[in-house]
Write a protein that holds these residues in place. Structure first.
Motif, PDB file in Angstrom:
ATOM      1  N   GLY A  65       0.832  -1.193   0.000  1.00  0.00           N
ATOM      2  CA  GLY A  65       0.000   0.000   0.000  1.00  0.00           C
ATOM      3  C   GLY A  65       0.869   1.247   0.000  1.00  0.00           C
ATOM      4  N   PHE A  66       0.539   2.218   0.841  1.00  0.00           N
ATOM      5  CA  PHE A  66       1.233   3.508   0.837  1.00  0.00           C
ATOM      6  C   PHE A  66       2.251   3.627   1.967  1.00  0.00           C
ATOM      7  CE2 PHE A  66      -2.493   4.464  -1.676  1.00  0.00           C
ATOM      8  CZ  PHE A  66      -1.950   5.227  -2.690  1.00  0.00           C
ATOM      9  N   VAL A  67       3.384   4.249   1.622  1.00  0.00           N
ATOM     10  CA  VAL A  67       4.456   4.528   2.574  1.00  0.00           C
ATOM     11  C   VAL A  67       4.858   5.986   2.372  1.00  0.00           C
ATOM     12  CG1 VAL A  67       6.806   3.932   3.285  1.00  0.00           C
ATOM     13  CG2 VAL A  67       5.275   2.148   2.454  1.00  0.00           C
ATOM     14  N   LEU A  68       4.980   6.727   3.457  1.00  0.00           N
ATOM     15  CA  LEU A  68       5.344   8.139   3.421  1.00  0.00           C
ATOM     16  C   LEU A  68       6.687   8.324   4.108  1.00  0.00           C
ATOM     17  CD1 LEU A  68       4.383  11.102   2.836  1.00  0.00           C
ATOM     18  CD2 LEU A  68       3.410  11.073   5.154  1.00  0.00           C
ATOM     19  N   GLY A  69       7.558   9.141   3.519  1.00  0.00           N
ATOM     20  CA  GLY A  69       8.850   9.406   4.134  1.00  0.00           C
ATOM     21  C   GLY A  69       9.569  10.540   3.442  1.00  0.00           C
ATOM     22  N   GLU A  70      10.752  10.844   3.937  1.00  0.00           N
ATOM     23  CA  GLU A  70      11.581  11.870   3.318  1.00  0.00           C
ATOM     24  C   GLU A  70      12.148  11.322   2.007  1.00  0.00           C
ATOM     25  OE1 GLU A  70      15.753  14.260   4.152  1.00  0.00           O
ATOM     26  OE2 GLU A  70      14.697  13.355   5.853  1.00  0.00           O
ATOM     27  N   PHE A  71      12.007  12.092   0.933  1.00  0.00           N
ATOM     28  CA  PHE A  71      12.485  11.675  -0.379  1.00  0.00           C
ATOM     29  C   PHE A  71      14.006  11.746  -0.415  1.00  0.00           C
ATOM     30  CE2 PHE A  71      13.568  12.702  -4.855  1.00  0.00           C
ATOM     31  CZ  PHE A  71      13.066  11.563  -5.459  1.00  0.00           C
ATOM     32  N   VAL A  72      14.663  10.606  -0.684  1.00  0.00           N
ATOM     33  CA  VAL A  72      16.114  10.545  -0.786  1.00  0.00           C
ATOM     34  C   VAL A  72      16.521  10.507  -2.250  1.00  0.00           C
ATOM     35  CG1 VAL A  72      18.179   9.186  -0.254  1.00  0.00           C
ATOM     36  CG2 VAL A  72      16.356   9.407   1.450  1.00  0.00           C
ATOM     37  N   VAL A  86       7.138   5.519   6.842  1.00  0.00           N
ATOM     38  CA  VAL A  86       6.035   5.119   7.703  1.00  0.00           C
ATOM     39  C   VAL A  86       4.967   4.525   6.803  1.00  0.00           C
ATOM     40  CG1 VAL A  86       4.219   5.924   9.266  1.00  0.00           C
ATOM     41  CG2 VAL A  86       6.503   6.931   9.384  1.00  0.00           C
ATOM     42  N   ARG A  87       4.633   3.270   7.054  1.00  0.00           N
ATOM     43  CA  ARG A  87       3.588   2.625   6.264  1.00  0.00           C
ATOM     44  C   ARG A  87       2.229   3.096   6.750  1.00  0.00           C
ATOM     45  NH1 ARG A  87       2.735  -3.616   6.343  1.00  0.00           N
ATOM     46  NH2 ARG A  87       0.716  -3.088   7.100  1.00  0.00           N
ATOM     47  N   LEU A  88       1.405   3.540   5.803  1.00  0.00           N
ATOM     48  CA  LEU A  88       0.069   4.019   6.138  1.00  0.00           C
ATOM     49  C   LEU A  88      -0.908   2.852   6.120  1.00  0.00           C
ATOM     50  CD1 LEU A  88       0.072   7.295   4.022  1.00  0.00           C
ATOM     51  CD2 LEU A  88       0.989   6.895   6.311  1.00  0.00           C
ATOM     52  N   GLY A  89      -2.026   3.013   6.740  1.00  0.00           N
ATOM     53  CA  GLY A  89      -2.984   1.928   6.854  1.00  0.00           C
ATOM     54  C   GLY A  89      -3.977   1.858   5.713  1.00  0.00           C
ATOM     55  N   ASP A  90      -4.980   1.039   5.903  1.00  0.00           N
ATOM     56  CA  ASP A  90      -6.131   0.860   5.021  1.00  0.00           C
ATOM     57  C   ASP A  90      -5.863  -0.023   3.815  1.00  0.00           C
ATOM     58  OD1 ASP A  90      -8.825   1.097   4.769  1.00  0.00           O
ATOM     59  OD2 ASP A  90      -8.774   3.003   3.711  1.00  0.00           O
ATOM     60  N   GLY A  91      -4.936  -0.955   3.939  1.00  0.00           N
ATOM     61  CA  GLY A  91      -4.732  -1.954   2.902  1.00  0.00           C
ATOM     62  C   GLY A  91      -3.898  -1.490   1.732  1.00  0.00           C
ATOM     63  N   VAL A  92      -3.873  -2.327   0.701  1.00  0.00           N
ATOM     64  CA  VAL A  92      -3.010  -2.041  -0.453  1.00  0.00           C
ATOM     65  C   VAL A  92      -3.692  -1.224  -1.535  1.00  0.00           C
ATOM     66  CG1 VAL A  92      -1.528  -4.050  -0.101  1.00  0.00           C
ATOM     67  CG2 VAL A  92      -3.530  -4.243  -1.579  1.00  0.00           C
ATOM     68  N   LEU A  93      -5.023  -1.096  -1.475  1.00  0.00           N
ATOM     69  CA  LEU A  93      -5.738  -0.364  -2.511  1.00  0.00           C
ATOM     70  C   LEU A  93      -6.881   0.458  -1.899  1.00  0.00           C
ATOM     71  CD1 LEU A  93      -5.263  -0.360  -5.609  1.00  0.00           C
ATOM     72  CD2 LEU A  93      -7.178  -1.941  -5.802  1.00  0.00           C
ATOM     73  N   PRO A  94      -6.519   1.405  -1.010  1.00  0.00           N
ATOM     74  CA  PRO A  94      -7.580   2.203  -0.392  1.00  0.00           C
ATOM     75  C   PRO A  94      -8.254   3.107  -1.423  1.00  0.00           C
ATOM     76  CG  PRO A  94      -5.444   3.113   0.166  1.00  0.00           C
ATOM     77  CD  PRO A  94      -5.193   1.820  -0.570  1.00  0.00           C
ATOM     78  N   ASP A  95      -9.455   3.515  -1.115  1.00  0.00           N
ATOM     79  CA  ASP A  95     -10.160   4.464  -1.976  1.00  0.00           C
ATOM     80  C   ASP A  95      -9.249   5.690  -2.171  1.00  0.00           C
ATOM     81  OD1 ASP A  95     -11.799   6.781  -2.713  1.00  0.00           O
ATOM     82  OD2 ASP A  95     -13.530   5.523  -2.261  1.00  0.00           O
TER      83      ASP A  95
END
Length: 134
Positions: A65-72, A86-95
Motif C-alpha cells: 500500500g502507501f508509505v510516506l517518508g523523506e524523499f532521498v 512510515v507505512r500508512l494503513g487501510d490496505g493495499v488499494l484504499p479508496d
C-alpha cells in the motif's frame, strides 16, 4: 482537471494497469491541497508509483500500500528510496479519496498484513481494473 500533475503512460501493460488508480490518487492529493510536484510509475515486482511532495514522497506498491517518508532518491524506472518511511494503513488499494487523510493519520491507520505481489487470483487485479485509465 487542467493543470493537475498525472503519471505518463507506461510502455509495460502490466505496469500501465496501475495508472488509472495512481491518477485518481494524485487528483485526490491535489484536491486536498497536498503540494504534488511529480508522479511516476516505477518498476515491477512489485509494481509501484511515487508521488513527490516537496521534501517528502508518498510511495505506493501493490504489496504494502502507501508509505510516506523523506524523499532521498528516485526517478521513473528506478526504485524510490525514502528516509524514515512510515507505512500508512487501510490496505493495499484504499479508496483514492481517502489517501490525503491517511497521510494525516500516519501509522495510526488500520495496518494490514502485506499482500504478496505474486498472489495471483486474489481479486486485486479486478479491484485495480475499476480505476482503469481512459
Amino acid at each position: 482537471m487542467i493543470g493537475h500533475i498525472r503519471p505518463l503512460p507506461h510502455p509495460d501493460p502490466f505496469v500501465e494497469a496501475t495508472r488509472g488508480y495512481i491518477t485518481r490518487v494524485g487528483d485526490a492529493l491535489q484536491a486536498g491541497g497536498v503540494p504534488l510536484s511529480e508522479v511516476w510509475l516505477d518498476p515491477c515486482n512489485p509494481r509501484d508509483a511515487t508521488f513527490v511532495l516537496g521534501l517528502q514522497a508518498l510511495v505506493w506498491n501493490e504489496s504494502e500500500g502507501f508509505v510516506l517518508g523523506e524523499f532521498v532518491s528516485g526517478e521513473p524506472g528506478v526504485r524510490t528510496v525514502l528516509r524514515d518511511p512510515v507505512r500508512l494503513g487501510d490496505g493495499v488499494l484504499p479508496d483514492p479519496r481517502t489517501v490525503p487523510a491517511l497521510m494525516t493519520a500516519g501509522a495510526e491507520g488500520s495496518l494490514t498484513r502485506p499482500r504478496p505481489f505474486t498472489a495471483g487470483h486474489d481479486g486485486f487485479e479486478d479491484a485495480l481494473g475499476r480505476y482503469s485509465a481512459s
